[in-house]
Write an enzyme that holds these catalytic residues in place. Structure first.
Site, PDB file in Angstrom:
ATOM      1  N   GLU A  35       0.771  -1.168   0.120  1.00 51.28           N
ATOM      2  CA  GLU A  35      -0.022  -0.002  -0.120  1.00 51.28           C
ATOM      3  C   GLU A  35       1.004   1.111   0.028  1.00 51.28           C
ATOM      4  O   GLU A  35       1.918   1.390   0.793  1.00 51.28           O
ATOM      5  CB  GLU A  35      -0.896   0.065   1.206  1.00 51.28           C
ATOM      6  CG  GLU A  35      -1.764  -1.078   1.364  1.00 51.28           C
ATOM      7  CD  GLU A  35      -2.675  -1.039   2.695  1.00 51.28           C
ATOM      8  OE1 GLU A  35      -3.542  -0.045   2.849  1.00 51.28           O
ATOM      9  OE2 GLU A  35      -2.422  -1.750   3.523  1.00 51.28           O
ATOM     10  N   ARG A 266       5.092 -13.292   9.746  1.00 53.07           N
ATOM     11  CA  ARG A 266       5.823 -11.973   9.170  1.00 53.07           C
ATOM     12  C   ARG A 266       7.168 -11.765   9.940  1.00 53.07           C
ATOM     13  O   ARG A 266       7.451 -12.789  11.014  1.00 53.07           O
ATOM     14  CB  ARG A 266       4.946 -10.801   9.395  1.00 53.07           C
ATOM     15  CG  ARG A 266       4.503 -10.404  10.755  1.00 53.07           C
ATOM     16  CD  ARG A 266       3.694  -9.363  11.105  1.00 53.07           C
ATOM     17  NE  ARG A 266       3.348  -9.236  12.259  1.00 53.07           N
ATOM     18  CZ  ARG A 266       2.455  -8.048  12.842  1.00 53.07           C
ATOM     19  NH1 ARG A 266       1.918  -7.257  11.765  1.00 53.07           N
ATOM     20  NH2 ARG A 266       2.063  -8.040  14.127  1.00 53.07           N
ATOM     21  N   LYS A 276       3.495   1.369  10.916  1.00 52.55           N
ATOM     22  CA  LYS A 276       3.846   2.746  10.058  1.00 52.55           C
ATOM     23  C   LYS A 276       3.241   3.870  11.044  1.00 52.55           C
ATOM     24  O   LYS A 276       3.791   4.853  11.038  1.00 52.55           O
ATOM     25  CB  LYS A 276       3.060   2.589   9.011  1.00 52.55           C
ATOM     26  CG  LYS A 276       3.707   1.725   7.877  1.00 52.55           C
ATOM     27  CD  LYS A 276       2.798   1.687   6.564  1.00 52.55           C
ATOM     28  CE  LYS A 276       3.525   0.618   5.660  1.00 52.55           C
ATOM     29  NZ  LYS A 276       2.582   0.543   4.171  1.00 52.55           N
TER      30      LYS A 276
END
Length: 667
Positions: A35, A266, A276
């Protein structure tokens, strides 16, 4: 089972099974779908490495697709940064694509779902919808608009698209099952009204598709064979499959293959945050200078700090592909950059905390240019000339007026070798009024064949160049700074994560270019920062020569006062031997921890502790590895090589144990 099959990770097993069951190899296609709402960080490198790595393994195309469905948070700046990062890591995508390329197709399919009674417009408030959705243990209930007529839904959805309604007034939902045990299947939102400017489509759209609807259908449009994502998306797989199976009937002729979603663990890294939102807070509050601050875990930050693409790719390879979440010690990442730069970085001399040395019997005004090897790991690196004169700088910590026999550096009455130069002996010191040493007066000897235990780096004062050195350290002092309930991750910031010093470097660095990497001998690896200009060199510390954090990990507290007193501390050499006995049987991550412990123990070792172990039996490879690791630390701290050391090292280089050969080759 063949050796090749054994070495496959679980994703490769899935692909091999699909190929064996009839999937044509030329139909394999992968993607990396970021994204564009922030900068990529070290956590993303695992997803990048997996998808592009599979592309390389199977000679299959990999798309770089930007999932740009939220115009409120997406910017072209992030698109450009992501492309730069992926390319810098050494990967090449087949196609650069955007989910926004498919907005019209997605809209057409949504209309078709409405016509088939599988989607509807809901006009409730978000609070009412949340209440009706239920909980993980309680089923949801149907809302009042769930059974609107197809005609009304089509009319409202078109008017939503035409901008007739305000944000939040209506949404489009998939009509699945409000009692479904998976809450994601309880009529998920497909479209919402957002009257925002999109970085690519401008103001063409005022309704935007939700991620779950867009993501899987973009995979389908691109005919991705295996859609790989992290474990948090595993509950989404059921919805991913529902959407793709229900649109298949609309495009099965031109798009025959349905993608398969599979999930991997992950990358979680100690002493690091990956959110983020939290990284943005660090930037906005001025804790760091920007997204590319060398303390940030962003790829741009790592690049600026001096990390190499190869070191990061090696790190991802060592981490591997797993199904369960775990935390990887950041020391493994630091180990990978040390390994890489040890082979490629030229050695130079720099003094970060200088004290003046005057060589009293060296002629005033005389200077020599002495030959120095650039990199003993790379024969092609060649040699350079370094200037020597009567007055030089050494590090303050490399001198003591009085010291024990375990101090291999300079002390009054003691001798050391100057790297690439002469042997000097400290005769006396000059102090200021407060007792601080301002000068060390020494004499030098041209008899450089003599054996002395210590070797120091230095720079000639007359020829030295001033440089700014930014000594970076870990940004957080806690291994998991965002895992403490009731505490803000900012409480765990390391106040010493950046120290700026005025250093003196040898003149060969005068023309160093931005991004060039060097080993400052005995200090660590450094690179030329973006801020560096011709008349003001700026260096960033990439990583030290060894893990300085291993010693700082807190030890469990003994809260039971009735417990017996601890036994007397074991000699360091005994602990080194113990670590060596099990070293070769440890997994790689634990080997790194054991290595760091041996390196720390070496501070308490003398050469006389190690030499008796040079003759350790060949079958005891672990012990010899431990001795080699400790010996390297003593040599870094100034121990002079001798015939016994050379014999021990050379014998190890011809050993059958690869770990021992590797350690010996670095001595």
């Amino acid at each position: 089972m063949s050796e090749e099959t054994k070495s496959l990770n679980f994703i490769e097993h899935i692909i091999e099974e699909d190929l064996a069951n009839g999937l044509e190899k030329d139909k394999l296609r992968f993607r990396f779908p970021p994204e564009p709402n922030g900068y990529l960080h070290i956590g993303h490198t695992k997803a990048i490495g997996i998808s592009f790595g599979l592309g390389e393994k199977y000679n299959a195309p990999v798309n770089l697709r930007f999932d740009d469905t939220n115009p409120a948070k997406e910017e072209q700046e992030y698109v450009d940064a992501i492309k730069k990062d992926v390319s810098w890591l050494g990967y090449q995508w087949e196609n650069e694509l955007y989910s926004s390329d498919y907005f019209q197709t997605l809209y057409n399919w949504a209309v078709q779902l409405i016509k088939d009674g599988k989607a509807y417009v809901d006009s409730q408030s978000s609070e009412a919808m949340a209440e009706q959705k239920g909980t993980p243990t309680q089923p949801g209930v149907d809302g009042p608009y769930r059974n609107r007529s197809i005609e009304e839904n089509l009319d409202l959805f078109e008017r939503m698209k035409n901008g007739e309604f305000d944000e939040g007034e209506h949404i489009l939902r998939a009509k699945i099952d409000m009692q479904h045990p998976n809450m994601l299947m309880r009529d998920p939102i497909m479209y919402r009204i957002l009257k925002k400017h999109h970085h690519r489509t401008g103001n063409d759209w005022c309704i935007y598709p939700m991620y779950d609807w867009t993501h899987g259908e973009s995979d389908y449009i691109e005919q991705i064979s295996h859609s790989l994502c992290s474990l948090e998306f595993k509950p989404h797989r059921e919805l991913y499959d529902w959407f793709k199976e229900n649109v298949y009937q609309y495009a099965s002729n031109e798009l025959p293959m349905l993608p398969k979603q599979r999930e991997f663990a992950r990358l979680n890294l100690s002493y690091t945050i990956m959110s983020k939102r939290k990284l943005l807070k660090l930037v906005e509050e001025g804790v760091v200078s920007g997204w590319d601050d060398p303390r940030m875990p962003t790829i741009s930050g790592l690049r600026r700090r001096g990390y190499t693409p190869n070191s990061i790719r090696q790190f991802i390879e060592k981490v591997g592909v797993a199904k369960r979440e775990n935390i990887i010690d950041v020391s493994l990442l630091e180990f990978c950059i040390r390994e890489d730069l040890n082979k490629t970085a030229n050695r130079v001399m720099a003094v970060l905390d200088p004290v003046k040395v005057v060589i009293t019997n060296y002629p005033e005004g005389k200077e020599e240019w002495l030959e120095a090897e650039n990199n003993q790991e790379d024969e092609s690196a060649g040699y350079r000339k370094v200037p020597f004169s009567r007055e030089i700088f050494i590090e303050k910590e490399d001198f003591k007026e009085e010291a024990s026999n375990k101090f291999f550096r300079l002390k009054l009455g003691g001798e050391v070798r100057l790297k690439n130069a002469y042997i000097i002996k400290a005769e006396n010191v000059v102090k200021d009024a407060s007792g601080v040493i301002k000068e060390i007066h020494c004499t030098y000897s041209e008899d450089t064949d003599r054996k002395v235990k210590g070797t120091l780096h230095w720079v000639s004062i007359k020829h030295a160049i001033k440089a700014e050195v930014r000594e970076y350290d870990r940004l957080f002092m806690d291994e998991a700074p965002d895992s403490h309930e009731g505490k803000d991750f900012m409480e765990f910031l390391n106040p010493n994560s950046l120290k700026i010093v005025e250093a003196f470097v040898e003149p060969s660095l005068a023309d160093a270019k931005v991004g060039e990497q060097f080993q400052f001998q005995r200090l660590g690896y450094f690179n030329v920062d973006d801020d560096s200009i011709s008349d003001k060199l700026v260096f960033n510390k990439t990583v030290g020569l060894r893990d300085s954090w291993a010693k700082q990990k807190p030890k469990p507290q003994n809260t039971n006062e009735n417990k017996p007193k601890p036994q007397q501390k074991r000699p360091a050499i005994s602990v080194v031997q113990q670590l060596g006995k099990k070293y070769t049987n440890l997994p790689e991550e634990k080997q790194l921890k054991a290595k760091a412990e041996i390196q720390e123990l070496a501070k308490d070792l003398a050469y006389d502790d190690l030499e008796p172990l040079f003759g350790t039996a060949v079958k005891k490879a672990g012990t010899r590895i431990a001795v080699m690791i400790a010996l390297k630390e003593l040599l870094k701290n100034g121990l002079q090589r001798n015939d016994a050391i050379d014999e021990f090292v050379n014998k190890a280089k011809s050993d059958q144990n690869e770990l021992l050969v590797k350690e010996a080759s670095e001595v």
